[in-house]
Design a protein around this motif. Structure first.
Motif, PDB file in Angstrom:
ATOM      1  N   TRP A  88       0.748  -1.272   0.017  1.00 14.66           N
ATOM      2  CA  TRP A  88      -0.013  -0.041   0.019  1.00 14.66           C
ATOM      3  C   TRP A  88       0.793   1.169   0.072  1.00 14.66           C
ATOM      4  O   TRP A  88       0.342   2.256  -0.124  1.00 14.66           O
ATOM      5  CB  TRP A  88      -0.780  -0.057   1.090  1.00 14.66           C
ATOM      6  CG  TRP A  88      -1.815  -1.134   1.343  1.00 14.66           C
ATOM      7  CD1 TRP A  88      -2.279  -1.802   0.395  1.00 14.66           C
ATOM      8  CD2 TRP A  88      -2.343  -1.551   2.538  1.00 14.66           C
ATOM      9  NE1 TRP A  88      -3.129  -2.795   0.785  1.00 14.66           N
ATOM     10  CE2 TRP A  88      -3.246  -2.761   2.034  1.00 14.66           C
ATOM     11  CE3 TRP A  88      -2.320  -1.089   3.954  1.00 14.66           C
ATOM     12  CZ2 TRP A  88      -3.943  -3.621   2.983  1.00 14.66           C
ATOM     13  CZ3 TRP A  88      -3.174  -2.077   4.753  1.00 14.66           C
ATOM     14  CH2 TRP A  88      -3.973  -3.188   4.428  1.00 14.66           C
ATOM     15  N   LEU A  89       2.305   1.235   0.038  1.00 17.61           N
ATOM     16  CA  LEU A  89       3.116   2.400   0.088  1.00 17.61           C
ATOM     17  C   LEU A  89       3.710   2.766  -0.870  1.00 17.61           C
ATOM     18  O   LEU A  89       4.086   1.904  -1.955  1.00 17.61           O
ATOM     19  CB  LEU A  89       4.184   1.922   1.376  1.00 17.61           C
ATOM     20  CG  LEU A  89       3.286   1.618   2.706  1.00 17.61           C
ATOM     21  CD1 LEU A  89       4.576   1.492   3.639  1.00 17.61           C
ATOM     22  CD2 LEU A  89       2.794   2.869   3.266  1.00 17.61           C
ATOM     23  N   PHE A 407       4.409   9.267   5.607  1.00 15.52           N
ATOM     24  CA  PHE A 407       2.940   9.675   6.028  1.00 15.52           C
ATOM     25  C   PHE A 407       1.975   8.498   5.710  1.00 15.52           C
ATOM     26  O   PHE A 407       1.062   8.195   6.707  1.00 15.52           O
ATOM     27  CB  PHE A 407       2.415  10.971   4.874  1.00 15.52           C
ATOM     28  CG  PHE A 407       3.031  12.043   5.385  1.00 15.52           C
ATOM     29  CD1 PHE A 407       3.646  12.509   6.626  1.00 15.52           C
ATOM     30  CD2 PHE A 407       3.381  13.274   4.520  1.00 15.52           C
ATOM     31  CE1 PHE A 407       4.024  13.672   7.072  1.00 15.52           C
ATOM     32  CE2 PHE A 407       4.040  14.247   4.689  1.00 15.52           C
ATOM     33  CZ  PHE A 407       4.273  14.828   6.001  1.00 15.52           C
ATOM     34  N   GLU A 408       2.121   7.952   4.750  1.00 13.57           N
ATOM     35  CA  GLU A 408       0.965   6.794   4.365  1.00 13.57           C
ATOM     36  C   GLU A 408       1.298   5.727   5.209  1.00 13.57           C
ATOM     37  O   GLU A 408       0.289   4.905   5.460  1.00 13.57           O
ATOM     38  CB  GLU A 408       1.225   6.511   3.012  1.00 13.57           C
ATOM     39  CG  GLU A 408       0.895   7.694   1.921  1.00 13.57           C
ATOM     40  CD  GLU A 408       0.564   7.280   0.494  1.00 13.57           C
ATOM     41  OE1 GLU A 408       0.451   6.138   0.335  1.00 13.57           O
ATOM     42  OE2 GLU A 408       0.917   7.915  -0.441  1.00 13.57           O
ATOM     43  N   ALA A 409       2.393   5.427   5.497  1.00 16.31           N
ATOM     44  CA  ALA A 409       2.921   4.429   6.588  1.00 16.31           C
ATOM     45  C   ALA A 409       2.037   4.493   7.879  1.00 16.31           C
ATOM     46  O   ALA A 409       1.337   3.602   8.296  1.00 16.31           O
ATOM     47  CB  ALA A 409       4.198   4.099   6.826  1.00 16.31           C
ATOM     48  N   ARG A 414      -2.630   2.532  11.157  1.00 12.15           N
ATOM     49  CA  ARG A 414      -3.543   2.915  12.241  1.00 12.15           C
ATOM     50  C   ARG A 414      -4.886   2.406  11.578  1.00 12.15           C
ATOM     51  O   ARG A 414      -5.791   1.953  12.461  1.00 12.15           O
ATOM     52  CB  ARG A 414      -3.966   4.428  12.421  1.00 12.15           C
ATOM     53  CG  ARG A 414      -2.486   5.084  13.165  1.00 12.15           C
ATOM     54  CD  ARG A 414      -2.586   6.397  13.533  1.00 12.15           C
ATOM     55  NE  ARG A 414      -1.490   7.018  14.505  1.00 12.15           N
ATOM     56  CZ  ARG A 414      -0.446   7.127  14.203  1.00 12.15           C
ATOM     57  NH1 ARG A 414       0.192   6.879  12.979  1.00 12.15           N
ATOM     58  NH2 ARG A 414       0.574   7.739  15.220  1.00 12.15           N
ATOM     59  N   THR A 415      -5.205   2.518  10.410  1.00 10.74           N
ATOM     60  CA  THR A 415      -6.365   2.324   9.747  1.00 10.74           C
ATOM     61  C   THR A 415      -6.623   0.681   9.095  1.00 10.74           C
ATOM     62  O   THR A 415      -7.573   0.346   9.157  1.00 10.74           O
ATOM     63  CB  THR A 415      -6.919   3.260   8.832  1.00 10.74           C
ATOM     64  OG1 THR A 415      -5.930   3.145   7.497  1.00 10.74           O
ATOM     65  CG2 THR A 415      -6.958   4.694   9.194  1.00 10.74           C
ATOM     66  N   ASN A 416      -5.219   0.122   9.133  1.00  7.77           N
ATOM     67  CA  ASN A 416      -5.255  -1.270   8.322  1.00  7.77           C
ATOM     68  C   ASN A 416      -6.139  -1.321   6.982  1.00  7.77           C
ATOM     69  O   ASN A 416      -6.403  -2.287   6.554  1.00  7.77           O
ATOM     70  CB  ASN A 416      -5.842  -2.343   9.235  1.00  7.77           C
ATOM     71  CG  ASN A 416      -5.277  -3.610   9.123  1.00  7.77           C
ATOM     72  OD1 ASN A 416      -4.131  -3.813   8.313  1.00  7.77           O
ATOM     73  ND2 ASN A 416      -6.234  -4.511   9.114  1.00  7.77           N
TER      74      ASN A 416
END
Length: 519
Positions: A88-89, A407-409, A414-416
């Motif tokens: 996702w990163l 930032f995205e990590a 936190r939101t998974n």
């Protein structure tokens, strides 16, 4: 019972080469899934038991089956443990990079505005010490680059996708963060802020050259040009991941080579100032001379940046047992650093030959504009400044990518879940304007080349040597062991000395903006 002929034995069919299983990411790229629980391994490889000694007592049919199995496992069996969050990163979202992408990214990250101030260092060091220092620094950083490329997958089953991850593996979780976080954050965010300053000021000078007196009734202020440049950076930063900016890195690489060549060729082709001298600048005291030399060496060290992005670039490449990522990465890096040498050495030597110790503290562009603005055709001068703007826009993207990744990590942990397009865009707009406000509040950042070269020097020259010893563990007291420890501690000592020299230079010059002096 009737025996079956050997030709009827079933063997494993040939399987086309595939890489790690992939999933679809929010930006439409393909990214590897983490290996399954059955596939997890540490030091063991799935083909290690299929050796000639193991095969020798086995009959031909079984041997053929095992050989086919070995080939299959070598192709499919990439058992690297992958973090599912990596899919996702922006750094690890796409793993379809290659040697060409590596060359573009390394060249874009390795050549930039810092090369234009190399003749300033020569004005304090002179011909001999300047050339020798630049050569040693180039060879040293090329070796530490090779170390980082080799350490990317130093531990079987693990890929270190970011510089801080490798530092944590070598120095420990907490110490690794303390040692590597500040210099890598500065090299990313601080360089991006300096690029806004340089890009905005260069756009203003380009406008003045092209427009001349016709457009001087109500020109934009320097801060407004910073804002224009920042807005362009934010638009380009919407590209989702590191592989997606390969085209921008190619533009940055081509423009860097072009304007570097133009600047030194234009300077050398013009008549030299009549009062030129090649003696090092004399200062009133020996202490001032020492600190100036240290600051000059710091400027040379700062010219070699980009090591904080090496692991991130290599993380964009697929890797299997048979085709490890370090092979295309090193191939691309060698090409990139060949062209980097073709840019840095002519600028340093040609610039010092053209201006000697009359070189302004802002570097080559300042000298070209001050000494030859009336001798060089306005179109050529404008083209050189425009190429600098394009290079700054491209370099901003690759140096900002680690910050976007951080930032995205934080969001995904936190939101998974992956960042939506709007969240991703919001992060990048926020980052761009924060960099803009820092640049406006601290406009002297771009003048700190010597100090920042000293503070960030360990990332390039020291930490890779320490990490090689702590991860590879060569025989204690061997030549390899002594060589890397000595090289690493020399890097730390130089870092302290260059930082002191940079602080002295700042105090001595009163934090003046050195790179450009806009009207």
């Amino acid at each position: 019972m009737e025996e079956r002929p050997e030709t009827e034995l079933i063997s494993i069919p040939a399987t086309p080469r595939v890489s790690t299983p992939e999933i679809q990411t929010p930006s439409g790229q393909r990214s590897p899934r983490p290996a399954s629980k059955e596939a997890k391994s540490s030091a063991w490889t799935p083909t290690s038991f299929i050796s000639p000694r193991f095969l020798s007592p086995i009959g031909t049919p079984m041997k053929r089956v095992l050989i086919n199995m070995k080939g299959y496992l070598e192709e499919v069996g990439h058992l690297t443990k992958l973090n599912p969050q990596d899919a996702w990163l922006p750094i690890t979202e796409s793993r379809n990079g290659n040697a060409h992408y590596a060359a573009f990214h390394n060249l874009n990250a390795g050549v930039g505005f810092q090369a234009l101030v190399l003749p300033v260092a020569f004005s304090f060091l002179g011909w001999s010490w300047g050339t020798l220092s630049l050569t040693i620094a180039y060879c040293w950083q090329l070796y530490t680059l090779w170390i980082l490329v080799q350490l990317h997958e130093a531990v079987p089953g693990k890929r270190y996708n970011r510089y801080v991850e490798l530092a944590q593996a070598a120095f420990g979780e907490r110490l690794g963060v303390w040692l590597a976080l500040f210099p890598t954050v500065y090299l990313s965010a601080g360089t991006a802020t300096a690029l806004i300053l340089i890009g905005g000021e260069t756009m203003k000078l380009f406008f003045q050259i092209v427009c001349g007196p016709l457009c001087s009734s109500n020109p934009l202020t320097t801060v407004e040009w910073y804002l224009v440049f920042t807005s362009l950076c934010i638009v380009l930063s919407q590209l989702p991941n590191l592989n997606s900016i390969a085209g921008l890195s190619l533009v940055g690489a081509v423009t860097a080579i072009t304007y570097s060549t133009m600047v030194w060729v234009l300077s050398v082709s013009q008549t030299r100032p009549p009062t030129i001298s090649y003696e090092p600048i004399s200062l009133p005291s020996s202490a001032a001379t020492f600190f100036s030399v240290m600051n000059a060496l710091g400027i040379i060290a700062f010219a070699f940046r980009g090591h904080n992005l090496v692991l991130e670039i290599q993380a964009t490449m697929p890797s299997t047992f048979k085709h490890p990522a370090h092979v295309p990465m090193w191939r691309g890096a060698k090409v990139a650093y060949f062209f980097i040498a073709l840019c840095l050495f002519p600028i340093a030597i040609g610039g010092f030959w053209a201006y000697g110790n009359l070189m302004p503290s802002g570097g080559m562009l300042n000298a070209l504009y001050a000494f030859h603005s009336h001798d060089i055709p306005r179109g050529l001068l404008a083209l050189a400044f425009l190429l600098v703007v394009f290079n700054c826009l491209s370099s901003f993207q690759i140096y900002s990518m680690p910050a976007f990744d951080s930032f995205e990590a934080g969001y995904t942990s936190r939101t998974n879940r992956p960042c939506s397009i709007w969240v991703r865009s919001g992060f990048r707009v926020f980052y761009g304007f924060v960099s803009f406000f820092i640049g406006v509040a601290l406009p002297f950042l771009s003048s700190l080349a010597g100090l920042l070269g000293g503070l960030t020097l360990p990332v390039t020259f020291a930490y890779p040597c320490f990490m090689w010893v702590l991860i590879k563990r060569p025989t204690k007291y061997s030549f390899n062991w002594y060589f890397h420890w000595i090289l690493g501690w020399l890097g730390v000592a130089f870092s302290l000395a260059f930082s002191i020299g940079g602080i002295w230079s700042i105090v001595e010059n009163g934090l003046k903006l050195k790179f450009f002096k806009p009207n």
